[in-house]
Scaffold this motif. Structure first.
Motif, PDB file in Angstrom:
ATOM      1  N   THR A  27       1.121  10.471  12.488  1.00 28.26           N
ATOM      2  CA  THR A  27      -0.157  10.634  11.810  1.00 28.26           C
ATOM      3  C   THR A  27      -1.219  10.799  12.871  1.00 28.26           C
ATOM      4  O   THR A  27      -1.104  10.279  13.968  1.00 28.26           O
ATOM      5  N   VAL A  56     -10.951   4.027   7.079  1.00 24.80           N
ATOM      6  CA  VAL A  56      -9.626   4.169   6.488  1.00 24.80           C
ATOM      7  C   VAL A  56      -8.603   3.878   7.576  1.00 24.80           C
ATOM      8  O   VAL A  56      -8.712   4.382   8.689  1.00 24.80           O
ATOM      9  N   GLU A  58      -4.186   3.240   8.091  1.00 26.58           N
ATOM     10  CA  GLU A  58      -2.887   3.369   7.453  1.00 26.58           C
ATOM     11  C   GLU A  58      -1.866   2.457   8.119  1.00 26.58           C
ATOM     12  O   GLU A  58      -1.888   2.285   9.337  1.00 26.58           O
ATOM     13  N   ASN A  60       2.487   1.814   8.149  1.00 24.53           N
ATOM     14  CA  ASN A  60       3.700   2.553   7.798  1.00 24.53           C
ATOM     15  C   ASN A  60       4.934   1.648   7.778  1.00 24.53           C
ATOM     16  O   ASN A  60       4.833   0.443   8.004  1.00 24.53           O
ATOM     17  N   ASN A  66      -2.179   3.080  12.111  1.00 25.09           N
ATOM     18  CA  ASN A  66      -2.392   4.354  12.793  1.00 25.09           C
ATOM     19  C   ASN A  66      -3.534   4.287  13.795  1.00 25.09           C
ATOM     20  O   ASN A  66      -3.661   5.185  14.631  1.00 25.09           O
ATOM     21  N   THR A  81     -10.574   0.990   3.525  1.00 24.67           N
ATOM     22  CA  THR A  81      -9.395   1.278   2.713  1.00 24.67           C
ATOM     23  C   THR A  81      -8.157   1.170   3.584  1.00 24.67           C
ATOM     24  O   THR A  81      -8.083   1.778   4.648  1.00 24.67           O
ATOM     25  N   LEU A  82      -7.188   0.378   3.120  1.00 24.97           N
ATOM     26  CA  LEU A  82      -5.884   0.269   3.747  1.00 24.97           C
ATOM     27  C   LEU A  82      -4.908   1.065   2.889  1.00 24.97           C
ATOM     28  O   LEU A  82      -4.809   0.830   1.687  1.00 24.97           O
ATOM     29  N   LYS A  83      -4.212   2.017   3.524  1.00 23.89           N
ATOM     30  CA  LYS A  83      -3.207   2.820   2.833  1.00 23.89           C
ATOM     31  C   LYS A  83      -1.843   2.521   3.440  1.00 23.89           C
ATOM     32  O   LYS A  83      -1.686   2.557   4.653  1.00 23.89           O
ATOM     33  N   HIS A  84      -0.862   2.226   2.588  1.00 28.34           N
ATOM     34  CA  HIS A  84       0.524   2.030   3.047  1.00 28.34           C
ATOM     35  C   HIS A  84       1.217   3.377   2.835  1.00 28.34           C
ATOM     36  O   HIS A  84       1.540   3.748   1.716  1.00 28.34           O
ATOM     37  N   VAL A  85       1.419   4.117   3.922  1.00 36.18           N
ATOM     38  CA  VAL A  85       1.967   5.468   3.840  1.00 36.18           C
ATOM     39  C   VAL A  85       3.495   5.479   3.843  1.00 36.18           C
ATOM     40  O   VAL A  85       4.105   6.549   3.795  1.00 36.18           O
ATOM     41  N   GLU A 142      -2.526   1.520  -1.987  1.00 35.52           N
ATOM     42  CA  GLU A 142      -3.705   1.350  -1.142  1.00 35.52           C
ATOM     43  C   GLU A 142      -4.638   0.331  -1.775  1.00 35.52           C
ATOM     44  O   GLU A 142      -4.551   0.054  -2.972  1.00 35.52           O
TER      45      GLU A 142
END
Length: 175
Positions: A27, A56, A58, A60, A66, A81-85, A142
């Protein structure tokens, strides 16, 4: 650490060893800063992202964020924002993001978090050390939180899921 916890950690580590082999997920280091363009020519894209305090990050399936550095402006609301990709569910590869007070012992916090499964690894005894935190999320999920930090400084952030703090940590720099 009790026997049940030790067995769970061993199973998790074995699972991680199997799933982290092979193709590595890639990423961009900071997607918002590399894809934005400035039309005024006066502000750099990084400054525009920082002034808005919209962040933002991420996580993984290889237990990595990231980015390991976030920036925000003091006294302005921060929307993070936390995104679990990844694809693994939160029971096996859950991620959260916990922003800690300056000077907090991250290792000691993480040890207490290991025993806080009932509260998604946010230890009740350490509430005074926490500025803000996301909920625990699994692959494809997320969570967005909003908070304000008035004081300039460097605030550590971690994932408090058991064993993740070793690789999933960074700093929020508030200027």
């Amino acid at each position: 650490m009790n026997t049940k916890t030790k067995i769970s950690v061993l199973i998790l580590m074995g699972f991680l060893a199997v799933t982290s082999c092979g193709k590595k997920e890639t990423t961009p280091a900071e997607p918002t800063e590399t894809t934005e363009t400035s039309t005024e020519g006066e502000q750099a894209p990084a400054a525009a992202a920082t002034e808005e305090n919209v962040l933002v990050i991420e996580g993984n399936d290889q237990m990595q964020f990231n980015v390991n550095e976030l920036k925000a402006v003091a006294g302005k609301p921060i929307k993070l924002t936390l995104k679990h990709v990844g694809k693994i569910p939160k029971e096996a590869m859950g991620h959260n993001l916990v922003i800690l007070q300056e000077g907090t012992d991250q290792a000691a916090f993480a040890l207490k978090a290991n025993d806080a499964k009932a509260t998604d690894y946010i230890p009740e005894s350490e509430k005074a050390s926490i500025i803000a935190h996301t909920k625990l999320i699994g692959g494809g999920e997320e969570d967005t939180i909003e908070f304000t930090i008035d004081k300039k400084g460097s605030y550590p952030f971690i994932c408090s899921f058991p064993g993740h703090v070793a690789m999933m940590k960074g700093v929020l720099i508030v200027e």
